[in-house]
Enzyme design. Structure first.
Site, PDB file in Angstrom:
ATOM      1  N   VAL A  61       0.811  -1.223   0.000  1.00  0.00           N
ATOM      2  CA  VAL A  61       0.000   0.000   0.000  1.00  0.00           C
ATOM      3  C   VAL A  61       0.844   1.272   0.000  1.00  0.00           C
ATOM      4  O   VAL A  61       0.306   2.366  -0.165  1.00  0.00           O
ATOM      5  CB  VAL A  61      -0.961   0.054   1.209  1.00  0.00           C
ATOM      6  N   TYR A  62       2.145   1.145   0.183  1.00  0.00           N
ATOM      7  CA  TYR A  62       2.992   2.334   0.174  1.00  0.00           C
ATOM      8  C   TYR A  62       3.098   2.860  -1.261  1.00  0.00           C
ATOM      9  O   TYR A  62       3.720   2.231  -2.125  1.00  0.00           O
ATOM     10  CB  TYR A  62       4.388   2.028   0.706  1.00  0.00           C
ATOM     11  N   SER A  63       2.469   3.998  -1.500  1.00  0.00           N
ATOM     12  CA  SER A  63       2.472   4.631  -2.826  1.00  0.00           C
ATOM     13  C   SER A  63       1.986   3.678  -3.916  1.00  0.00           C
ATOM     14  O   SER A  63       2.547   3.618  -5.017  1.00  0.00           O
ATOM     15  CB  SER A  63       3.869   5.174  -3.164  1.00  0.00           C
ATOM     16  N   ASP A  64       0.952   2.898  -3.569  1.00  0.00           N
ATOM     17  CA  ASP A  64       0.339   1.984  -4.548  1.00  0.00           C
ATOM     18  C   ASP A  64       1.349   1.046  -5.195  1.00  0.00           C
ATOM     19  O   ASP A  64       1.300   0.771  -6.396  1.00  0.00           O
ATOM     20  CB  ASP A  64      -0.387   2.776  -5.642  1.00  0.00           C
ATOM     21  N   GLY A  65       2.278   0.555  -4.393  1.00  0.00           N
ATOM     22  CA  GLY A  65       3.271  -0.394  -4.902  1.00  0.00           C
ATOM     23  C   GLY A  65       4.552   0.237  -5.396  1.00  0.00           C
ATOM     24  O   GLY A  65       5.547  -0.468  -5.630  1.00  0.00           O
TER      25      GLY A  65
END
Length: 344
Positions: A61-65
């Site tokens: 979930v960090y920056s959408d991958g």
């Protein structure tokens, strides 16, 4: 760099890990954290490896991958020198298969993480949240298969409650499944809730704590002080509502104590805050983040020295909060303590 056993496993981890939440920089939360690209990430990885920081933590979930992708590119050519820790389970979309830890979701999440990280295996895979909709046995069976397939080497959880953790561990024991050996938790001088239930559980069950946000969501950097406005450029302007809550007066009391100890030791306030964590029970590794080289080098200064018992006691007293029920009788009444000695 000091290395410690991760819970009841044979894995040795550095006491400081690097959090790649600043890599990628997409979205309102992670964009405010940082927007480190591959070139800058390689430089930060270089500094980490020089200092013996060999574990790098991220999540889908960090920056959408994008965090996983940047980290994978920054580690290219030196995979055998590092440990990679990542997480899955939180929502990554609006669809029915875009959240949770069902068998289907876990299998696809791990494969996608491996692709983004450009690696064949994950050293430590953690469930980012408890999924009450999926039977524990299904979760454990799937994770067990992934370990046996060589895609994952060790298992952990993050942000689980005590009963959720213990239910999972008991089921793993009963079914002969791979057990969790790590719990990634929020723990800081202004957030000590971890100590009431999860720390004793970790001691009893062999779970090593991997600490996230050890500086209290950026509040223990030394830049926030009593009767002073929030510094210009602080990420708290944009991210305070996302992070753990803290009472201002409690924060200022802790910062005052940190400044006194910092003056005694000749260290910076964040170094003292990190050092306190490294001298607490069950803590295996503390995740440090950095948007630039200066921040990283300062955080690395938390190792190689110790706080005295008197300094630890001073910080303990300043950061203490009354225990919640059902724990306050054990804190206040001798009879309860005689039956159940405190973990700390």
């Amino acid at each position: 760099m000091e290395y410690r056993q991760l819970g009841a496993s044979g894995l040795q981890v550095p006491v400081l890990s690097f959090g790649a939440g600043t890599f990628g920089g997409q979205g309102p939360l992670f964009g405010a954290w940082g927007d480190t690209g591959v070139r800058e990430a390689r430089r930060l990885v270089d500094i980490c490896l020089e200092a013996g920081v060999t574990m790098f933590d991220t999540a889908d979930v960090y920056s959408d991958g994008a965090s996983e992708e940047v980290l994978g590119a920054a580690l290219k050519g030196r995979r055998d020198q590092v440990l990679i820790s990542t997480k899955a389970g939180l929502p990554t979309g609006d669809g029915p298969r875009d959240a949770g830890t069902s068998r289907s979701r876990l299998l696809s999440s791990v494969d996608q993480a491996l692709r983004r990280l450009d690696t064949d295996y994950i050293d430590l895979f953690q469930l980012h949240a408890y999924d009450a909709r999926t039977p524990v046995e299904e979760v454990l069976s799937t994770l067990d298969d992934l370990v046996r397939a060589g895609k994952i080497r060790h298992l952990g959880v993050s942000n689980f409650s005590g009963w959720q953790t213990m239910k999972s561990l008991a089921a793993a024991e009963r079914r002969g499944r791979e057990r969790y050996v790590a719990h990634q938790v929020y723990y800081s001088l202004i957030g000590r809730d971890y100590e009431w239930e999860l720390m004793p559980l970790g001691l009893d069950q062999g779970l090593g704590a991997i600490v996230w946000s050890p500086l209290g969501w950026g509040r223990l950097t030394g830049r926030i002080r009593r009767d002073s406005p929030l510094p210009t450029g602080s990420r708290l302007h944009d991210t305070a509502d996302y992070g753990p809550p803290v009472d201002d007066e409690h924060l200022y009391r802790v910062v005052d104590a940190l400044e006194e100890v910092a003056e005694e030791t000749g260290k910076a306030v964040p170094q003292v805050a990190l050092r306190w964590l490294l001298q607490r029970p069950t803590v295996a590794s503390v995740i440090i983040g950095a948007r630039n080289e200066e921040q990283l080098r300062q955080n690395l200064g938390a190792v190689g020295w110790t706080l005295t018992p008197e300094q630890m006691a001073s910080l303990d007293a300043a950061s203490h909060r009354p225990a919640p029920y059902p724990y306050f009788p054990y804190e206040r009444q001798e009879g309860f303590n005689r039956l159940n000695p405190p973990a700390v």
